[in-house]
Design a protein around this motif. Structure first.
Motif, mmCIF file in Angstrom:
data_model
loop_
_atom_site.group_PDB
_atom_site.id
_atom_site.type_symbol
_atom_site.label_atom_id
_atom_site.label_comp_id
_atom_site.label_asym_id
_atom_site.label_seq_id
_atom_site.Cartn_x
_atom_site.Cartn_y
_atom_site.Cartn_z
ATOM 1 N N PHE A 58 0.833 -1.209 0.000
ATOM 2 C CA PHE A 58 0.000 0.000 0.000
ATOM 3 C C PHE A 58 0.862 1.251 0.000
ATOM 4 O O PHE A 58 0.626 2.181 -0.779
ATOM 5 C CB PHE A 58 -0.950 0.003 1.208
ATOM 6 C CG PHE A 58 -1.773 1.257 1.282
ATOM 7 C CD1 PHE A 58 -2.854 1.441 0.431
ATOM 8 C CD2 PHE A 58 -1.447 2.274 2.164
ATOM 9 C CE1 PHE A 58 -3.596 2.613 0.473
ATOM 10 C CE2 PHE A 58 -2.184 3.443 2.215
ATOM 11 C CZ PHE A 58 -3.265 3.611 1.366
ATOM 12 N N PHE A 62 0.380 1.531 -4.051
ATOM 13 C CA PHE A 62 -0.959 2.091 -4.192
ATOM 14 C C PHE A 62 -1.055 3.551 -3.769
ATOM 15 O O PHE A 62 -1.674 4.353 -4.470
ATOM 16 C CB PHE A 62 -1.992 1.239 -3.435
ATOM 17 C CG PHE A 62 -2.211 -0.092 -4.065
ATOM 18 C CD1 PHE A 62 -2.742 -0.199 -5.341
ATOM 19 C CD2 PHE A 62 -1.862 -1.250 -3.397
ATOM 20 C CE1 PHE A 62 -2.934 -1.438 -5.935
ATOM 21 C CE2 PHE A 62 -2.050 -2.489 -3.989
ATOM 22 C CZ PHE A 62 -2.589 -2.583 -5.255
ATOM 23 N N ALA A 63 -0.476 3.929 -2.635
ATOM 24 C CA ALA A 63 -0.600 5.311 -2.150
ATOM 25 C C ALA A 63 -0.040 6.324 -3.152
ATOM 26 O O ALA A 63 -0.744 7.271 -3.527
ATOM 27 C CB ALA A 63 0.052 5.463 -0.777
#
Length: 142
Positions: A58, A62-63
């Protein structure tokens, strides 16, 4: 226009940084050094600690990518500017990942028998995260 192009370039540069060598590590330099990238590190982390692998996935993938896409949507008028604080928070989470990598390098270098050298991917990933923070700051000012 320049902010838009800079932000869109991050959509290409982030994936390059994920596969680029962050570190070259090995036991004593005479045994050779293995290249470690974000992707290869995540692959080995999934085998040992799925919860930590999920967190790092993440933070590292993703972030920053969600933030970049969100900024592009704001810059092209497809999303409201009210979401900028949430996007800036995502950028700070990605910076936490850079801090973790740097912390690992310091810890491993303290262990006498391990050789660690930073790779160009660490600098590219750090530059992408910092550029993303700068772009969001400049986007907020407009």
């Amino acid at each position: 226009m320049i902010l838009r192009l800079a932000n869109l370039s991050l959509l290409i540069l982030f994936p390059v940084a994920w596969f680029a060598p962050l570190l070259h590590a090995g036991i004593l330099p005479i045994f050779g050094l293995s290249e470690i990238s974000i992707i290869s590190g995540l692959q080995s982390l999934w085998d040992t600690d799925a919860a930590l692998a999920l967190l790092v996935t993440f933070l590292a993938i993703f972030a920053p990518y969600m933030k970049t896409i969100g900024l592009a949507l704001i810059q092209f008028g497809l999303m409201r500017r009210k979401t900028l604080p949430a996007l800036e928070f995502l950028g700070k989470l990605a910076m936490a990942d850079v801090f973790l990598i740097a912390l690992y390098v310091v810890i491993v270098k303290g262990a006498g028998y391990v050789t660690v050298q930073t790779g160009w991917g660490l600098y590219l990933f750090t530059a992408c995260v910092l550029a993303s923070i700068g772009i969001s700051h400049l986007t907020r000012k407009r």
